[in-house]
Design an enzyme around this catalytic site. Structure first.
Site, short mmCIF file in Angstrom:
data_model
loop_
_atom_site.label_atom_id
_atom_site.label_comp_id
_atom_site.label_asym_id
_atom_site.label_seq_id
_atom_site.Cartn_x
_atom_site.Cartn_y
_atom_site.Cartn_z
N LYS A 91 0.85 -1.21 0.00
CA LYS A 91 0.00 0.00 0.00
C LYS A 91 0.88 1.25 0.00
O LYS A 91 1.99 1.22 0.53
CB LYS A 91 -0.96 -0.01 1.19
CG LYS A 91 -0.30 0.17 2.57
CD LYS A 91 -0.14 1.63 2.92
CE LYS A 91 0.81 1.81 4.07
NZ LYS A 91 1.16 3.22 4.31
N ASP A 169 0.31 8.70 3.60
CA ASP A 169 0.90 7.37 3.56
C ASP A 169 0.46 6.57 4.79
O ASP A 169 -0.03 5.45 4.64
CB ASP A 169 2.42 7.45 3.47
CG ASP A 169 3.06 6.07 3.42
OD1 ASP A 169 3.02 5.43 2.35
OD2 ASP A 169 3.57 5.61 4.46
#
Length: 309
Positions: A91, A169
């Site tokens: 991810k 993030d």
């Protein structure tokens, strides 16, 4: 018994060493056979400078796990798919929504598995929270995701560049949990992005969202928190408060703790990857990345003080 699926790891940075390597060692359905990394290798395994060299030299590798930064990952994933290898994406799955959609189309045409992972969805309390909320009357949701970037991302300049997401993030981990536990979709209505004067990505952000039926959802993300870190999602319902703490490792119903468990997120991801390959399926849910993209589209940019390590 069938032989384990042979896999190569591309990118050998902190997350690969701390999470991917030990998780692969505990996943009997997968076998790590090679590494591709510009600056590192692993004793006992063939190592290559980049994915193209790996794909050319290792025709028997069946699957690729990409642990590289999102910028540039499209070309790596596309090369693996063209070579008919199954692909697992760390991810966020890419630098944009459209490029991951393109990869999904490529994987479908090539007949290989594409797995866009969200490790925080595999936290211990997420599925129980999802079940508890399916029939609940939710009145509001608050996300507080605050951590120290100097501790978690020292010297990682890519994360401040376009496509690196900045504070999103870690923030996208919260959004991946949100989109898993909510019984209906949410969308962004407003956002603010605090961007250091010497960077391209935000160090802090807020988001206002709403569900399809009008449930308000707010989020605060901050990379400047020192001391204890905060990774909490607080869901108010007509019957009380349900709280996921410590990134989803703990679950509370009011003051009563229901779940506290060790971190097995990446082990569960790799087991799922092997299951998808065996079933000939893909799993590409882009809803967390879409929320981040919409925050950038709708967000007010606020310049703040320069950031220095």
């Amino acid at each position: 018994m069938t032989d384990p699926i042979s896999l190569a790891l591309v990118g050998l940075g902190t997350i690969a060493r701390n999470q991917h390597l030990p998780s692969l060692a505990d996943t009997p359905t997968l076998a790590l056979k090679a590494i591709a990394s510009r600056n590192a290798g692993l004793d006992g395994l063939p190592s290559y400078h980049d994915i193209d060299a790996l794909l050319g030299a290792e025709p028997d590798i069946q699957a690729i796990s990409l642990c590289t930064p999102p910028q540039g990952r499209f070309n790596q994933a596309a090369a693996a798919i063209r070579a008919r290898r199954h692909v697992m994406l760390e991810k966020p799955p890419g630098a944009s929504v459209a490029e991951v959609q393109a990869l999904a189309d490529m994987a479908r045409a090539a007949g290989v598995t594409l797995f866009a992972t969200w490790h925080s969805r595999e936290a211990a309390s997420v599925e129980q929270a999802r079940e508890m909320l399916q029939d609940a009357t939710i009145t509001s949701v608050q996300i507080h995701w605050k951590e120290d970037v100097r501790h978690w991302h020292p010297g990682q300049e890519w994360i401040w560049q376009p496509g690196g997401l900045g504070v999103f993030d870690p923030g996208i981990n919260a959004l991946s949990i949100l989109t898993r536990i909510m019984p209906e979709p949410v969308h962004v209505t407003a956002a603010s992005l605090e961007v250091p004067a010497n960077k391209q990505a935000p160090i802090g952000a807020t988001m206002q969202m709403v569900s399809a039926s009008g449930i308000p959802v707010s989020a605060v993300f901050d990379w400047r928190q020192t001391g204890p870190q905060t990774w909490d999602i607080i869901v108010e319902t007509s019957a009380g408060t349900i709280t996921l703490r410590n990134g989803g490792a703990q679950l509370f119903d009011g003051d009563t703790q229901l779940v506290q468990a060790e971190d097995t997120e990446y082990r569960r991801l790799y087991a799922r990857f092997a299951e998808l390959i065996a079933a000939g399926q893909s799993d590409v849910d882009l809803s967390p990345l879409q929320l981040v993209a919409d925050a950038f589209l709708l967000g007010e940019r606020i310049e703040v003080a320069p950031f220095h390590e």
